[in-house]
Design a protein around this motif. Structure first.
Motif: not given
Length: 384
Positions: A269-298
């Motif tokens: 959360g401390d690092y996400l507070s420094r962001a202006d945009i967060v990105v999930s560029p995944r190109t393969q797989g079915r499962n949703t990246p865990m990071k997405v949920y923290s991104y949404l809460d950031s």
């Protein structure tokens, strides 16, 4: 209940599946179940009251087990089988929760010890291997049949996303399946990190740097974007960082890309507070990246590829979704940097969605209901 968890991963280390396993343990132990778990030798004890950890022996050459398939991981899985048999013989367990390929161990041991198991599906094994090695069709079909057999032997299944839920139901129509989406990892905010202070707007990626994450796509797209900006990449092993740093140099963006390396998950959360945009560029797989949920809460707008790995959770109300091309990634970055109203709308809708569907309370409620209302009656039937 007395439950044995088979977790074929280093534990605890701050990456996807081990984080999900920790959340599972915390809820189960908090509900008063007696939990034992077998895991790989590497990792820290998370210190969860009521959970006993049994680690594989720390044999030479079996450290630093990476995510996904590897020879090291396969050797560790073989070693886990007799350890699981020993615990089942001694432990008088009511249930096994078998994570990923450990379902094959639980399937093999069920006729011997009679202990039912839940298949915890964090990814599709044949799909994961096919993405990495481009399997011949016959081998992919063989592995899919094996995965289906593991599902048929289970008393129920847990998945981390709807796509995997549909996969398991396709294997075994009628099998009880509960999707437990991951939750935000953002804890109480601490001091803003000094190693992530930049004058330009920050586009941030946090996670491992395996090829399926699409960080190369992100770098290529960022290199094509116009205007000021700093791409900050957090996580990854040194070999991956070196390869991506070389790519950034090749596309002419080396002076605008910063690799910070791994950082403690508690400080996400401390690092996400420094962001202006967060990105999930995944190109393969079915499962949703865990990071997405923290991104949404950031509190930061999310840019992600418009692929099933994301669209089973994300939509245009809570994220800017783009095609997985450098050109569209560049367009997405430019759009979010230039449109403050769009950023604000995405952030507010994401905040509401997290509170309603992806909170720790929602996770605990779904898991508890599944065990008490669905699995417990089936276990009672099997004992009769």
């Amino acid at each position: 209940m007395r439950i044995l968890i088979l977790a074929p991963q280093p534990f605890f280390v701050p990456r996807g599946t081990p984080i999900a396993v920790r959340a599972l343990m915390q809820v189960l132990a908090g509900q008063g179940h007696e939990i034992d778990a077998i895991c790989f030798a590497e990792g820290e004890d998370p210190g969860i009251p009521g959970v006993g950890l049994y680690r594989l022996p720390a044999l030479p050459g079996l450290r630093s087990v990476p995510p996904g398939f590897s020879l090291k991981k396969s050797v560790c899985d073989v070693i886990m089988l007799p350890m699981a048999a020993w615990r089942l013989w001694r432990g008088k367990y009511d249930l096994v929760i078998a994570v990923e390929e450990a379902a094959f161990l639980a399937l093999a041991l069920k006729p011997v010890f009679g202990v039912p198991y839940i298949y915890d599906v964090d990814s599709s094994i044949p799909e994961q291997l096919n993405d990495k090695f481009a399997l011949p069709g016959w081998l992919h079909r063989l592995l899919s049949r094996a995965e289906a057999r593991a599902a048929r032997g289970a008393v129920g299944a847990i998945t981390c996303c709807r796509a995997l839920e549909e996969l398991v139901k396709g294997y075994v129509p009628g099998l009880p399946v509960q999707t437990l989406e991951d939750v935000t990892l953002i804890a109480e905010a601490g001091a803003p990190p000094e190693d992530c202070r930049f004058d330009e707007p920050v586009i941030m990626y946090i996670g491992n740097l395996e090829s399926y994450q699409g960080v190369d796509l992100l770098i290529r797209g960022f290199a094509r974007s116009e205007g000021p900006g700093r791409l900050v990449i957090i996580g990854g092993v040194q070999a991956h960082i070196d390869a991506l740093r070389k790519l950034a140099d090749e596309v002419g963006a080396a002076d605008r890309v910063s690799f910070l390396g791994p950082r403690p998950v508690e400080r996400i959360g401390d690092y996400l507070s420094r962001a202006d945009i967060v990105v999930s560029p995944r190109t393969q797989g079915r499962n949703t990246p865990m990071k997405v949920y923290s991104y949404l809460d950031s509190g930061r707008p999310l840019l992600a590829t418009r692929l099933p790995t994301h669209t089973q959770v994300l939509d245009d109300e809570i994220a800017l979704l783009v095609d997985p091309t450098p050109e569209d990634m560049a367009r997405g970055i430019a759009t979010l940097l230039s449109d403050a109203d769009h950023r604000a709308r995405l952030v507010e809708q994401a905040r509401r969605r997290v509170a309603a569907e992806f909170s720790p309370d929602a996770y605990a409620r779904k898991l508890t209901s599944f065990l008490n209302e669905t699995i417990a009656p089936r276990l009672a039937e099997e004992r009769q």
